[in-house]
Design a protein around this motif. Structure first.
Motif: not given
Length: 386
Positions: A151-169
């Motif tokens: 696997g890969g493509d792990i991010y801290i990102h926006g948009n408040c959805v995830t399938i393994g990342c760390l989302p914030i607003t």
């Protein structure tokens, strides 16, 4: 004596030089992407005010990020000089999660990684507003994860959805992204990110983690293997050195002469009760719930509900919602709650409709019906005012 195959993952003494080769694509990114642009103007103004209020220096020179799955929190720590101890700047809410406790081990497992990483990519044109990439799989993951599809493509990102990342607003990722770009410009090439399953010194968190992982000794063992890094930072506000053995295990090494700092409890003792505490929920099941009338009927129901709700919005407005709910052993929808977006009137209607109209074939585990929790997104868009 460490094995010749031990790799240094994080070593405080060489933070500024250890990653030049590892971040080649990052270094090749045009410098202009890291300079303040119009979308960051408000974020920078807010950051300057908040730094001033907390007695911190701007522009920020050094940054460290720490995240906790159970508490759904992402901390940003900063300092003005390499030799100083870090100071907590802010605790951000992680607004969506996926997977369960334990490290990420293969593509598609929806796990948020646990362990020790660093930011290796700035993605200003992300589909999730802005994104900061993490170097998953790291040296440990390369040994212990699926050798073919880790696997890969792990991010801290926006948009408040995830399938393994760390989302914030979106507004908050603008702050975090901008701080990371500023410390990059100030010379910090290596921005560490530590991800833990929980806060180890919070009794309620430990109890919940222990209960939810009682049949998963490997998950508990992994949590124990990274605990020393948490404890060292709590005691010193300095980063430990983290090594990886040829077996993929982490080895934590702290400076025994580092000055100790007082510990402060960041998790409120009066935090809200878990609304699902009375439910015996299964996170991983053999068969997920299935809408009794079929998936096509479910999609039609969701579409019609979205259309009905969209018609109630003011012209030329849109709204993105996320609904969390339980499908119990009998296939009934329970505890439907809008956890993102909406307004009281809309949310109450959604709750009523979900709980009275959605009937399921329940989830199965070991051939038996079980309670499980699901999430569903609803995107509403009012018709144009012609």
């Amino acid at each position: 004596m460490f094995s010749a195959k031990i790799y240094t993952v994080f070593l405080s003494a060489i933070l500024m030089s250890a990653t030049a080769a590892a971040q080649m694509s990052f270094e090749e990114t045009p410098k202009r992407l890291f300079k303040p642009v119009s979308m960051f103007a408000k974020a920078e103004d807010n950051l300057k005010d908040e730094f001033k209020e907390k007695g911190l220096e701007w522009p920020v020179k050094y940054m460290f990020v720490r995240a906790f799955k159970l508490e759904r929190q992402l901390e940003v720590w900063v300092k003005d000089d390499y030799a100083e101890a870090f100071q907590l700047f802010k605790v951000y809410k992680v607004c969506a999660t996926s997977g369960t406790y334990g490290p990420k081990r293969k593509e598609g497992d929806k796990q948020i990684p646990e362990g020790f990483y660093y930011i290796n990519e700035f993605k200003p044109n992300s589909n999730y507003h802005l994104a900061l990439g993490l170097n998953y799989p790291n040296a440990s993951d390369a040994v212990l994860s699926d050798p073919n599809k880790p696997g890969g493509d792990i991010y801290i990102h926006g948009n408040c959805v995830t399938i393994g990342c760390l989302p914030i607003t979106d507004s908050l990722i603008e702050q975090v992204y901008h701080m990371a770009s500023v410390v990059k410009e100030q010379g910090q090439d290596f921005i560490p990110v530590h991800i833990f399953p929980m806060r180890y010194d919070d009794p309620e968190s430990v109890e919940q983690f222990t209960t939810r992982t009682k049949n998963k000794p490997e998950t508990q063992q992994f949590a124990k293997s990274i605990k020393d890094a948490y404890e060292y930072f709590e005691d010193t506000h300095q980063l430990p050195a983290v090594f990886v053995t040829d077996k993929g295990d982490y080895l934590i090494s702290g400076n025994p002469y580092a000055p100790k700092v007082p510990r402060s409890k960041l998790v409120s003792a009066n935090k809200p009760a878990d609304p699902y505490a009375a439910w015996e929920l299964e996170e991983k099941v053999d068969k997920v719930p299935f809408y009794k009338e079929g998936n096509a009927a479910l999609q039609k129901w969701l579409f019609l509900l979205s259309q009905e709700l969209s018609a109630k919005l003011p012209p030329n407005t849109s709204m993105s919602l996320q609904v969390e709910f339980i499908v119990d052993k009998e296939g009934t929808t329970q505890m439907a709650t809008v956890v993102r977006g909406g307004d009281p009137k809309t949310n109450a209607l959604i709750k009523q409709r979900f709980e009275t109209e959605l009937k399921w074939q329940p989830a199965l585990k070991d051939g038996k019906p079980v309670n499980t929790k699901l999430r569903q997104n609803l995107n509403l868009a009012a018709p144009e005012d012609l």
